[in-house]
Design an enzyme around this catalytic site. Structure first.
Site, PDB file in Angstrom:
ATOM      1  N   ASN A  54       1.936  -2.601  11.864  1.00  0.00           N
ATOM      2  CA  ASN A  54       1.847  -1.202  11.449  1.00  0.00           C
ATOM      3  C   ASN A  54       0.460  -0.692  11.840  1.00  0.00           C
ATOM      4  OD1 ASN A  54       1.767   1.249  10.183  1.00  0.00           O
ATOM      5  ND2 ASN A  54       1.822   0.438   8.097  1.00  0.00           N
ATOM      6  N   LYS A 101      -0.616   2.235  11.761  1.00  0.00           N
ATOM      7  CA  LYS A 101      -1.022   3.379  10.920  1.00  0.00           C
ATOM      8  C   LYS A 101      -1.619   4.483  11.792  1.00  0.00           C
ATOM      9  CE  LYS A 101      -1.806   0.244   7.113  1.00  0.00           C
ATOM     10  NZ  LYS A 101      -2.290   0.094   5.757  1.00  0.00           N
ATOM     11  N   HIS A 136       6.733   3.146   3.008  1.00  0.00           N
ATOM     12  CA  HIS A 136       5.435   2.468   2.898  1.00  0.00           C
ATOM     13  C   HIS A 136       4.689   3.049   1.694  1.00  0.00           C
ATOM     14  CE1 HIS A 136       1.363   1.184   3.749  1.00  0.00           C
ATOM     15  NE2 HIS A 136       1.882   0.264   4.547  1.00  0.00           N
ATOM     16  N   GLU A 185       1.799   3.968   1.299  1.00  0.00           N
ATOM     17  CA  GLU A 185       0.936   5.121   1.632  1.00  0.00           C
ATOM     18  C   GLU A 185       1.770   6.394   1.737  1.00  0.00           C
ATOM     19  OE1 GLU A 185      -0.974   3.257   4.970  1.00  0.00           O
ATOM     20  OE2 GLU A 185      -1.987   1.888   3.585  1.00  0.00           O
ATOM     21  N   GLU A 205       5.279  -5.442  -0.187  1.00  0.00           N
ATOM     22  CA  GLU A 205       3.859  -5.191   0.023  1.00  0.00           C
ATOM     23  C   GLU A 205       3.214  -4.774  -1.299  1.00  0.00           C
ATOM     24  OE1 GLU A 205       2.972  -4.194   4.406  1.00  0.00           O
ATOM     25  OE2 GLU A 205       3.383  -2.333   3.355  1.00  0.00           O
ATOM     26  N   GLY A 229      -4.799  -3.784   2.736  1.00  0.00           N
ATOM     27  CA  GLY A 229      -6.117  -3.396   3.235  1.00  0.00           C
ATOM     28  C   GLY A 229      -7.283  -3.827   2.367  1.00  0.00           C
ATOM     29  N   SER A 248      -2.764  -7.677   3.601  1.00  0.00           N
ATOM     30  CA  SER A 248      -3.916  -8.512   3.978  1.00  0.00           C
ATOM     31  C   SER A 248      -3.514  -9.833   4.641  1.00  0.00           C
ATOM     32  CB  SER A 248      -4.816  -8.774   2.763  1.00  0.00           C
ATOM     33  OG  SER A 248      -5.372  -7.549   2.306  1.00  0.00           O
TER      34      SER A 248
HETATM   35  C1  PEP Z   1       0.288  -2.361   5.633  1.00  0.00           C
HETATM   36  O1  PEP Z   1      -0.267  -1.307   5.516  1.00  0.00           O
HETATM   37  O2  PEP Z   1       1.508  -2.381   5.832  1.00  0.00           O
HETATM   38  C2  PEP Z   1      -0.503  -3.572   5.517  1.00  0.00           C
HETATM   39  C3  PEP Z   1       0.113  -4.669   5.194  1.00  0.00           C
HETATM   40  O3  PEP Z   1      -1.849  -3.456   5.730  1.00  0.00           O
HETATM   41  P1  PEP Z   1      -2.907  -4.665   5.766  1.00  0.00           P
HETATM   42  O4  PEP Z   1      -2.311  -5.788   6.571  1.00  0.00           O
HETATM   43  O5  PEP Z   1      -4.122  -4.075   6.439  1.00  0.00           O
HETATM   44  O6  PEP Z   1      -3.150  -5.077   4.365  1.00  0.00           O
END
Ligand code: PEP
Length: 251
Positions: free
Chosen positions: A10, A12, A96, A98, A166, A172, A210
């Site tokens: 992703n 983003k 997601h 976000e 997630e 993040g 992460s």
């Molecule tokens: C994400 O936003 O889907 C995600 C998993 O981000 P990160 O790997 O940076 O934690």
């Protein structure tokens, strides 16, 4: 038999056109037809076409980060699943955290997006996950179960549905749940999916939050983890490929 791992990137709202194409150019030749995982990258919408051109003929699939529920019409700023299919997308992330937070998307909206995606042959990657407060209150399984019940359309199967767990607090942040916690949530998701589809075992349940090369082997080996949804580490080809190669081989 557990499904073949899927490693999803992703990107983003990151990169510029050249950076996106350079990243895709680094990934495409590195994933051979004989790879033991599937890979999809989800660039920002303006770069779907150039990245798709770079990926043409490679096993790396193209995905989008969101879609509207309608095929077309007066929806300024939105992108329809028909358009995504038209430019070569195979997958689309929906729900997601976000999007749920920034655009107030609820489970019903996410489900409608997943259904719209399916109607255009796209595979929705439906995201769920608890907040830190919900985990601390001991409600993680309940929250995730309710999100699955509300966000995942009925009647899909392993060929046309992917779920991503997630935890919001892990995205993040560099923090991850323990492997036992990941195992507990993924097992619960599998159980809740059983009420939605006779093929719950075939649906890939990704872990996201992460994931990096240093923790990928451990996370991807957890029972019922069928791949990863990767944010930050998917922006570096070497890291993303290292994560993909950490996936257990399943034939
Ligand atoms: C994400 O936003 O889907 C995600 C998993 O981000 P990160 O790997 O940076 O934690």
């Amino acid at each position: 038999m557990a499904p073949r791992p899927l490693i999803a990137g992703n990107w983003k709202m990151n990169l510029d056109r050249e950076g996106a194409c350079t990243l895709a150019r680094a990934l495409a030749p590195s994933v051979g037809a004989g790879a033991s995982f599937d890979m999809v990258v989800c660039p920002p919408a303006p770069y779907l076409i150039p990245v798709g051109e770079v990926l043409e003929g490679s096993p790396v699939c193209l995905g989008a980060q969101d879609c509207h529920t309608a095929d077309a019409g007066a929806h300024t700023g939105d992108v329809s699943p028909a358009m995504l299919a038209d430019v070569g997308c195979r997958y689309v992330i929906v729900g997601h955290s976000e999007r749920r937070a920034d655009h107030r998307e609820d489970d019903a909206m996410v489900r409608a997006k997943a259904e719209a995606a399916r109607s255009h042959g796209l595979i929705p990657i439906v995201c769920v996950g608890e907040t830190e407060a919900e985990r601390e209150a001991g409600r993680a399984l309940q929250v995730v179960g309710e999100q699955i019940a509300g966000s995942v359309p009925d009647g899909l199967d392993g060929t046309n549905l992917v779920v991503a767990y997630e935890p919001v607090w892990a995205i993040g942040t560099g923090r991850t749940p323990t492997v036992d916690d990941v195992a507990a949530v993924h097992a619960h998701i599998r159980d809740v999916l059983a009420a939605k589809t006779p093929d719950a075992m075939g649906v890939r349940i990704l872990y996201g939050g992460s994931v990096k090369p240093a923790n990928a082997v451990e996370l991807l080996a957890v029972a019922n983890v069928d791949g990863a949804l990767v944010g930050g580490a998917s922006l570096k080809a070497g890291d993303f490929l290292a994560i993909a190669r950490s996936a257990p081989v399943r034939h």
